[in-house]
Design an enzyme around this catalytic site. Structure first.
Site, PDB file in Angstrom:
ATOM      1  N   HIS A   1      -4.653 -30.176  11.121  1.00 49.51           N
ATOM      2  CA  HIS A   1      -5.606 -31.167  10.612  1.00 49.51           C
ATOM      3  C   HIS A   1      -6.688 -31.478  11.645  1.00 49.51           C
ATOM      4  O   HIS A   1      -7.883 -31.510  11.335  1.00 49.51           O
ATOM      5  CB  HIS A   1      -4.866 -32.456  10.236  1.00 49.51           C
ATOM      6  CG  HIS A   1      -5.775 -33.552   9.780  1.00 49.51           C
ATOM      7  ND1 HIS A   1      -6.285 -34.501  10.652  1.00 49.51           N
ATOM      8  CD2 HIS A   1      -6.298 -33.828   8.564  1.00 49.51           C
ATOM      9  CE1 HIS A   1      -7.068 -35.318   9.965  1.00 49.51           C
ATOM     10  NE2 HIS A   1      -7.084 -34.942   8.708  1.00 49.51           N
TER      11      HIS A   1
ATOM     12  N   ARG B   1       7.131   3.755   4.272  1.00 46.28           N
ATOM     13  CA  ARG B   1       6.969   3.230   2.914  1.00 46.28           C
ATOM     14  C   ARG B   1       5.641   3.694   2.327  1.00 46.28           C
ATOM     15  O   ARG B   1       4.602   3.621   2.967  1.00 46.28           O
ATOM     16  CB  ARG B   1       7.027   1.707   2.928  1.00 46.28           C
ATOM     17  CG  ARG B   1       8.345   1.138   3.445  1.00 46.28           C
ATOM     18  CD  ARG B   1       8.321  -0.376   3.391  1.00 46.28           C
ATOM     19  NE  ARG B   1       9.558  -0.972   3.876  1.00 46.28           N
ATOM     20  CZ  ARG B   1       9.757  -1.375   5.122  1.00 46.28           C
ATOM     21  NH1 ARG B   1       8.799  -1.240   6.018  1.00 46.28           N
ATOM     22  NH2 ARG B   1      10.893  -1.920   5.475  1.00 46.28           N
TER      23      ARG B   1
ATOM     24  N   ARG C   1       9.242   8.089   2.230  1.00 52.31           N
ATOM     25  CA  ARG C   1       9.914   7.674   1.000  1.00 52.31           C
ATOM     26  C   ARG C   1       8.915   7.659  -0.151  1.00 52.31           C
ATOM     27  O   ARG C   1       7.866   7.024  -0.061  1.00 52.31           O
ATOM     28  CB  ARG C   1      10.529   6.273   1.160  1.00 52.31           C
ATOM     29  CG  ARG C   1      11.339   5.829  -0.057  1.00 52.31           C
ATOM     30  CD  ARG C   1      11.876   4.422   0.109  1.00 52.31           C
ATOM     31  NE  ARG C   1      10.815   3.422   0.026  1.00 52.31           N
ATOM     32  CZ  ARG C   1      10.990   2.115   0.222  1.00 52.31           C
ATOM     33  NH1 ARG C   1      12.188   1.664   0.554  1.00 52.31           N
ATOM     34  NH2 ARG C   1       9.988   1.274   0.122  1.00 52.31           N
TER      35      ARG C   1
ATOM     36  N   GLU D   1      20.926   3.164  -1.977  1.00 57.93           N
ATOM     37  CA  GLU D   1      20.655   1.735  -2.159  1.00 57.93           C
ATOM     38  C   GLU D   1      21.438   1.130  -3.308  1.00 57.93           C
ATOM     39  O   GLU D   1      21.435  -0.086  -3.502  1.00 57.93           O
ATOM     40  CB  GLU D   1      19.168   1.519  -2.448  1.00 57.93           C
ATOM     41  CG  GLU D   1      18.239   2.064  -1.376  1.00 57.93           C
ATOM     42  CD  GLU D   1      16.853   2.327  -1.909  1.00 57.93           C
ATOM     43  OE1 GLU D   1      15.950   1.524  -1.636  1.00 57.93           O
ATOM     44  OE2 GLU D   1      16.687   3.327  -2.635  1.00 57.93           O
TER      45      GLU D   1
END
Length: 758
Positions: free
Chosen positions: A399, A490, A537, A634
């Site tokens: 702030h 990824r 992947r 997985e």
């Protein structure tokens, strides 16, 4: 229109939903992850004021106020708030609010779900004014009766003393400023904070991120000095990390209310955000800035590893980029009394006035330097009179910082001890750019040189320690850790950063462009690690992640995308996308990057592996012969049937323990009600992990792990004992994981030696 859901609002609806509500609607429509909610509109507030017959009375009180008389201003504010809180809400409006709250509860699958209730004034979060902290926020409100009670309190907060003062100072007519109220599902944050998509002091294209433990209120209010991070948006290079001593945090107690508590001793100086989380935040900031077309001030939260944006508004105060000069490195301002963070640039001088209580604000006269633990919105009238602000706590997004920049007042925050070190009525000079407070005018002292780092001998382990990489920009830093390769590259972020749905590339006849996009990004990672292995992947994006991309408007809306159309099951339904990925990796192999392997995600049947390998062969890229081909484990089915997968043929396996755990235990790791049951150490999960590792070892198949379990020391010890080939972790954990692996290997050797002696 008295109540409107986020998904029916946009940034053009400020007149209906206020600045905060309109921006939450805009973010929701843009597909940015925002906790769901609705807005009780400004028209509802106007209807309430008219039906209660109190509007004229309130305005007459405002006409008599002298805003520079602090005590009189506060008394008038309390009188107006009492009038509003004691007035009944029309019954039809009550019915609307109850209905929308019940719909929200049904949407999130919770009875009496906890919500945050936030003000959203119609003159708020505008490009020319932030209204930071002027109205109230209430957290952990539960049940429709409480929701209605706190909506009325939010209406009343339109007439806090600080809000009345701010409107007067900025020439906003009280009668033309209405208030909407945001009702939003609580994000029970593990860590939270603020991100400016550019440096607010200089305007540089650097994401400035501040974070602390628990809810973000501690950062915004300035109760804590947060960690400070700076990320260069051009290449996602993390250019500064400052770890602070975070003494307090906000969390919810057993009654579901928000409380301020001490941070556990072992976490006070622990880094809040990992490199991957910083990059994820920065990418989110880029998306938001690109969507709005201007720099933005955002509030974010990570809840169980999921990133949410809680607010976004234009940055109202941007400085000009300043080039550092030799004069910046040396100063003749004298002895440095305290050091902090430069929060609002500029030089200021004056007498120190220490404010430890709201009742002491009257002591601040024109030109004084206000020194306080942390400013609050109630201090704005006094801040206006000060020449400079110095605080013990807070960061450059708190702030004090925001208001100081808006007022054009130099400000230094996060000094730690200014209220005890600086003496009342002594003269000081502060530099709001460097974050320094000086006594007198003299030459600055040179800082002692920092001792050079002495490199320790590298730790050698038989079990490889690899890196998880989400974005090409992070590859060089990951490689610099000495990681033995990439255990998980990824694909999703490569797609998301392009801004175009992969299906649209294909639909538009632009397959070559998609292939090049993938290849160019993967090459950056392969280059950084060559000749070490990089496991790519294939695409595993839940539908809710792709719906925001250009061409993603036809993505299905699934109730639970984590259990939905994702991973190899989706890619076999859309084989052209998968073939483009295979062609991209083939293209890189032909250029000499033979260190790249392919693995398929979320497989539940060996038939999926067969079909994926057949598609790879179709593009002239033979699995096992031309490229190493593996899979993620997985799903419990994959772990149980690992023998069958080995018969079909795999070169390597990577255990994704995050998904494996939630699918084994039927626990949604993003659901705060059941998250306490989520543990990779559950015997069933560990048995599946052990089975997979041992079966792979027997068959000579390389086996790695890339989930969170790979960063837990005592689990890593078990993995090494089971015979795992490699452990893959986030970049910031690689050094610690390698030490853990080394200790585990040494323990196995020592235990074996002892048994021989016995």
């Amino acid at each position: 229109m008295y109540v409107v859901k986020f998904e029916d609002l946009s940034k053009s609806d400020i007149g209906i939903a206020g600045g905060k509500g309109a921006n939450l609607g805009e973010l929701t429509q843009a597909g940015i992850p925002v906790p769901p909610g609705f807005v009780v509109t400004a028209q509802a507030y106007e209807y309430f004021m008219d039906e209660a017959g109190i509007n004229d009375k309130v305005m007459s009180i405002l006409e008599e106020i002298d805003i520079n008389d602090t005590k009189a201003l506060q008394a008038a504010a309390e009188e107006i708030k009492s009038i509003i809180i004691e007035s009944p809400i029309p019954n039809d409006l009550v019915v609307f609010i109850r209905e929308y709250y019940n719909q929200l509860c049904q949407k999130v699958g919770e009875d009496d779900t906890d919500v945050a209730i936030r003000s959203s004034a119609t003159a708020e979060d505008l490009p020319e004014a932030s209204f930071a902290g002027q109205q109230d926020t209430f957290l952990h409100v539960s049940g429709d009766d409480e929701v209605i009670e706190y909506i009325r309190k939010c209406w009343a907060s339109l007439f806090e003393a600080r809000a009345i003062f701010y409107r007067e100072e900025n020439n906003f007519e009280h009668s033309k400023v209405y208030i909407a109220v945001v009702v939003q599902k609580m994000a029970n944050a593990d860590k939270a904070g603020v991100m400016f998509t550019v440096n607010p002091s200089t305007g540089e294209e650097i994401a400035l991120i501040e974070g602390s433990w628990g809810l973000g209120e501690s950062v915004v209010s300035g109760d804590v000095t947060p960690d400070n991070y700076q990320v260069d948006k051009k290449d996602n290079e993390i250019i500064n990390v400052t770890i602070s001593d975070k003494k307090v945090m906000y969390t919810n107690d057993e009654n579901g209310t928000s409380v301020k508590v001490d941070v556990p001793e072992d976490k006070r100086k622990e880094r809040v955000l990992s490199d991957d989380e910083l990059i994820e935040l920065t990418e989110m900031g880029k998306r938001v800035q690109a969507h709005y077309g201007e720099p933005m001030d955002t509030e974010w939260a990570f809840e169980k590893d999921m990133l949410f944006l809680l607010q976004a508004r234009p940055i109202t105060t941007l400085g000009d980029v300043e080039e550092a000069t030799e004069d910046d490195a040396a100063s003749d301002l004298g002895q440095v009394l305290v050091r902090g963070l430069g929060a609002s640039p500029g030089m200021a001088a004056g007498k120190v006035k220490i404010v430890l209580d709201i009742d002491e604000l009257d002591k601040i006269k024109e030109g004084d330097v206000m020194v306080t633990t942390m400013t609050t919105p109630d201090m704005v009238p006094a801040m206006k009179r000060a020449s400079g602000i110095v605080t013990d706590e807070g960061g450059v997004t708190c702030h004090a910082s925001i208001i100081s920049r808006e007022l054009g007042i130099p400000c230094v925050v996060g000094t730690g001890d200014a209220t005890t070190t600086l003496k009342e009525n002594t003269g000081v000079t502060l530099d709001g750019k460097k974050g320094l407070v000086f006594e007198g005018i003299s030459e600055t002292k040179e800082e002692a040189p920092v001792a050079a780092n002495v490199e320790a001998a590298p730790i050698i382990t038989v079990t490889e320690v690899k890196a998880n990489v989400s974005m090409p920009e992070a590859a060089e830093k990951a490689a610099a850790t000495g990681a033995d390769g990439v255990g998980l590259l990824r694909t999703e972020h490569l797609m998301l950063t392009s801004g175009i749905h992969p299906g649209k590339f294909i639909a538009d006849g632009r397959e070559d462009e998609l292939i090049d996009t993938i290849a160019d990004n993967v090459q950056i990672v392969a280059d950084a690690f060559y000749p070490k292995p990089v496991w790519y992947r294939t695409l595993d994006a839940p539908t809710d992640e792709f719906i925001t991309l250009e061409g993603g408007e036809n993505e299905p809306r699934e109730h639970n995308p984590m259990l939905g159309w994702r991973g190899i099951r989706r890619e076999l339904d859309q084989p052209e996308i998968l073939k483009c990925e295979f062609r991209a990796i083939k293209k890189l192999h032909e250029k000499g990057y033979t260190n790249i392997g392919i693995m398929i995600p979320l497989s539940q049947s060996p038939e999926e592996l067969k079909k994926a390998k057949a598609l790879c062969s179709e593009v002239g890229f033979e699995p096992h012969k031309d490229v190493d081909f593996g899979m993620m484990v997985e799903i419990p089915a994959a772990a149980i049937m690992i023998d069958e997968y080995i018969k079909v043929g795999i070169d390597f396996v990577s255990l994704g323990t995050n998904d494996l755990t939630q699918y084994t235990l039927a626990v949604d790791r993003n659901n705060e009600f059941v998250a306490k049951h989520y543990t990779e150490e559950h015997p069933a999960v560990m048995k599946l992990i052990e089975r997979t590792i041992r079966k792979c070892a027997e068959a000579g198949v390389t086996c790695s792990i890339c989930g969170q379990a790979g960063s837990v020391p005592h689990i890593v010890e078990k993995l090494v004992q089971f015979g795992i080939t490699s452990v893959s972790s986030n970049t910031d954990a690689i050094a610690d994981v390698r030490k853990t692996v080394a200790r585990a290997e040494q323990k196995i050797i020592l235990d074996a030696a002892r048994k021989r002696i016995e």
